[in-house]
Write an enzyme that holds these catalytic residues in place. Structure first.
Site, PDB file in Angstrom:
ATOM      1  CB  THR A 418      -0.956  -0.016   1.223  1.00  0.00           C
ATOM      2  OG1 THR A 418      -1.657  -1.224   1.221  1.00  0.00           O
ATOM      3  CG2 THR A 418      -1.914   1.113   1.240  1.00  0.00           C
ATOM      4  CB  THR A 436      -3.909  -0.812  -0.965  1.00  0.00           C
ATOM      5  OG1 THR A 436      -3.149  -2.012  -0.851  1.00  0.00           O
ATOM      6  CG2 THR A 436      -5.380  -1.161  -0.836  1.00  0.00           C
ATOM      7  CD  GLU A 457      -7.202  -4.341  -1.021  1.00  0.00           C
ATOM      8  OE1 GLU A 457      -6.672  -4.410   0.097  1.00  0.00           O
ATOM      9  OE2 GLU A 457      -6.658  -3.810  -2.001  1.00  0.00           O
ATOM     10  CG  ASP A 460      -7.106  -7.066   3.325  1.00  0.00           C
ATOM     11  OD1 ASP A 460      -6.099  -7.742   3.554  1.00  0.00           O
ATOM     12  OD2 ASP A 460      -7.072  -5.831   3.148  1.00  0.00           O
TER      13      ASP A 460
HETATM   14  N1  GLU Z   1      -5.169  -4.522   2.242  1.00  0.00           N
HETATM   15  C1  GLU Z   1      -4.708  -3.808   3.377  1.00  0.00           C
HETATM   16  C2  GLU Z   1      -5.841  -3.120   4.089  1.00  0.00           C
HETATM   17  O1  GLU Z   1      -6.763  -2.704   3.503  1.00  0.00           O
HETATM   18  C3  GLU Z   1      -3.749  -2.778   3.001  1.00  0.00           C
HETATM   19  C4  GLU Z   1      -2.578  -3.406   2.445  1.00  0.00           C
HETATM   20  C5  GLU Z   1      -1.378  -2.947   3.091  1.00  0.00           C
HETATM   21  O2  GLU Z   1      -1.214  -1.864   3.587  1.00  0.00           O
HETATM   22  O3  GLU Z   1      -0.532  -3.738   3.062  1.00  0.00           O
HETATM   23  O4  GLU Z   1      -5.820  -2.972   5.244  1.00  0.00           O
END
Ligand code: GLU
Length: 623
Positions: A418, A436, A457, A460
């Site tokens: 990100t 990100t 994504e 997550d």
């Molecule tokens: N996918 C992560 C989030 O939304 C962010 C990715 C990252 O910072 O590594 O929290």
């Protein structure tokens, strides 16, 4: 928080000059190499800048310069933020880009309000809780990571369109111009870009379009060479001409869908790359959401953040509320860290139980952010003992002191990549924007002929409940947004912005933003030092992660004596921020070392001398 005096500013500026020519960084930070000198025609990278007319802080000098160019031309903070984000899509393609999503928090000077955009990716309409389950078992993370299964409908182009429609003063086409130029003419490869390519090499090699772009001639990009992305320049030109509809309803979207449904793996590749079910219908249905920000008051200041689907605003806000009853300013570093670690542990126990996409889950955000609830949790923290993880969550509907609610569940996996950018303009508008594509390198799938990587994504989401006996609000669902940790944050004093920060780093984002805020507001560190300070991250796990700066410090033994357990993390986060000084000037700040150092710029740099009667004398000390 004491506002910086003019003298402090000039000392900082001098220290910064040393850092920007590669001198040893005296404070904190892990053992990454300092930024290599930029080539003559690249903007200079410096982690702090002070001046007027507006400010930009990002991880990359070309991107910050794109924002400054817009501000200089009369654009506002939102215009500049879009230009910076588009440029980051070129120079930080493994962390950001139009194949991903993000969250934008905005302070509007005219209405004196804070507003937000949720531009998170959404799962396909066919997704269910078993998205990552195969033969009755959750897939290993790495298999979900590099697959069509994990690609959500990108939210980034729609975020730009929503932001510009709502508050911008320039056309998207105009704002994409600097990024388009960068993609066409190229940027200079630095050690961070090369290292990030190297860590993805095995994945990238399996996708010919990705390899052709990021491993030219089958090799890693050479530091100091020029990296061009003509496909992305063309894609930006198409977006400039046709608007973001070209992605949600047009040819770019069709290419995305084809890539997800028939992953473009190379011949003879043995990696099993599962297709996803993303469809044109999913893309057409995508909408950003204008959400009411989270808000807590902390020592007389108002701290605004991103509401769920991100857990960022709730996490940072609850952490501040928990810590408010402690004096963090006049205590030892050891005690400060202990309290910060324990508060983070509690925050993550609650986050795991209560936070998910509010369109699918009844998220008690108000309760989690109430001072009464925080007090009922804060009583768990003792100065002479350490809490045990996994810690059980509390019940925001019934906040009885120190009373858990049900069973504990450990924190599920979260990767770290990100990028975060922060912008302020001469009218006093401020943007904190984190975007990100999830893992560094996203899904590793480049859309053929388009020059950008697709996100992963949806990893997550919890692949399966962390504890089957506990409700998990973050299981996949149709059109659902996976829970994020992104925490773009804006702090107001008497209704006016004084500070804005954010960071990448997966779930560590929450602890990084919290630690940076505490560093600036309680420990009275200048913003650039609060950002540089070595980090700790506790996420309701048995051990707390420490960067080398803390791992190698005597503080570790002091905390271990109290009962803390630690493991090392070489680098946590890569924050940026802006601060309004008492004389009205802006200070922009970024990393000194992490990710090769960040880039802070202002429209009209000042020499650091005090030039007005008010300069540096007022303060906004916590009340
Ligand atoms: N996918 C992560 C989030 O939304 C962010 C990715 C990252 O910072 O590594 O929290």
């Amino acid at each position: 928080m004491r506002r910086l005096t003019a003298r402090q500013v000039s000392v900082l500026a001098a220290a910064t000059a040393m850092v920007s020519i590669g001198a040893t960084v005296p404070t904190g930070g892990p053992a990454a190499s300092a930024a290599p000198a930029a080539s003559a025609d690249e903007p200079r990278k410096t982690p702090v800048a002070v001046g007027s007319g507006g400010a930009v802080a990002s991880v990359d000098a070309n991107a910050s310069a794109a924002g400054i160019e817009v501000l200089r031309g009369g654009g506002n903070a939102v215009d500049a933020a879009v230009a910076v984000a588009a440029a980051l899509g070129v120079t930080e393609p493994y962390s950001a880009g139009i194949g991903g999503g993000g969250y934008l928090v905005y302070y509007d000077a005219k209405s004196r309000t804070v507003q937000t955009i949720d531009g998170r990716e959404t799962a396909p309409r066919t997704a269910g809780p078993d998205l990552f389950i195969e033969n009755g078992k959750p897939l290993p993370f790495s298999e979900g990571q590099t697959s069509g299964l994990s690609v959500g409908t990108p939210g980034t182009p729609a975020t730009w369109a929503t932001a510009l429609d709502s508050w911008g003063s320039r056309d998207l086409g105009e704002l994409l111009a600097p990024a388009q130029r960068l993609a066409k003419d190229g940027f200079t490869v630095d050690a961070t870009f090369r290292a990030q390519t190297e860590s993805n090499r095995a994945r990238f090699e399996d996708f010919p379009d990705t390899a052709k772009l990021f491993l030219p001639g089958g090799r890693l990009p050479v530091v100091g060479s020029t990296f061009k992305n003509p496909d992305l320049a063309r894609t930006y030109r198409e977006l400039a001409r046709d608007g973001v509809g070209a992605l949600y309803r047009g040819a770019i979207g069709r290419d995305i869908v084809r890539t997800v449904r028939t992953p473009p793996v190379g011949e003879g590749v043995t990696r099993k790359v599962r297709p996803g079910e993303l469809s044109s219908r999913d893309l057409r249905a995508y909408e950003t959401i204008r959400r009411t920000p989270t808000k807590v008051s902390y020592r007389g200041l108002d701290v605004y953040g991103m509401a769920p689907s991100s857990s960022g605003g709730v996490g940072v806000g609850e952490g501040l509320n928990i810590l408010e009853r402690f004096d963090l300013a006049n205590t030892s570093e050891q005690r400060f860290l202990h309290r910060f670690i324990e508060a983070s542990r509690i925050v993550f126990a609650d986050r795991g139980r209560w936070v998910g996409d509010p369109a699918f889950e009844d998220v008690p955000a108000r309760g989690l952010l109430s001072q009464r609830y925080a007090d009922s949790r804060s009583c768990l923290i003792k100065d002479n003992a350490v809490l045990t993880s996994p810690l059980a969550p509390g019940d925001p509907a019934d906040p009885r002191p120190c009373r858990p609610k049900g069973k504990a569940a450990p924190t599920t996996h979260a990767a770290e990549s990100t990028t975060h950018l922060t912008v302020a303009d001469k009218w006093g508008n401020v943007v904190a924007y984190t975007l990100t594509i999830e893992s560094t390198g996203g899904s590793a799938m480049t859309v053929p002929g388009r020059g950008f990587l697709l996100n992963n994504e949806l990893t997550d989401f919890s692949f399966a409940p962390a504890n089957p006996a506990v409700h998990d609000p973050n299981l996949p669902g149709p059109g659902k947004r996976s829970r994020s940790s992104m925490s773009p944050t804006i702090v107001l004093d008497g209704g006016r912005p004084v500070l804005a920060v954010g960071s990448p780093g997966g779930a560590t984002i929450i602890t990084t933003v919290l630690q940076t805020l505490l560093g600036r507001l309680d420990r009275d560190l200048p913003l650039v030092e609060a950002i540089a300070a070595p980090r700790a991250s506790q996420r309701n796990q048995t051990t707390t992660e420490l960067e080398p700066g803390l791992w190698n410090s005597p503080l570790r033994a002091e905390l271990e004596a109290l009962g803390h357990g630690f493991r090392q993390n070489p680098e946590i986060g890569a924050a940026t921020g802006v601060e309004r000084l008492s004389d009205g000037r802006w200070l922009a700040a970024a990393e000194k070392v992490r990710r090769g150092g960040g880039s802070a710029m202002v429209v009209r740099p000042s020499d650091g001398r005090c030039d007005t009667a008010r300069c540096g004398t007022a303060d906004i000390a916590p009340r």
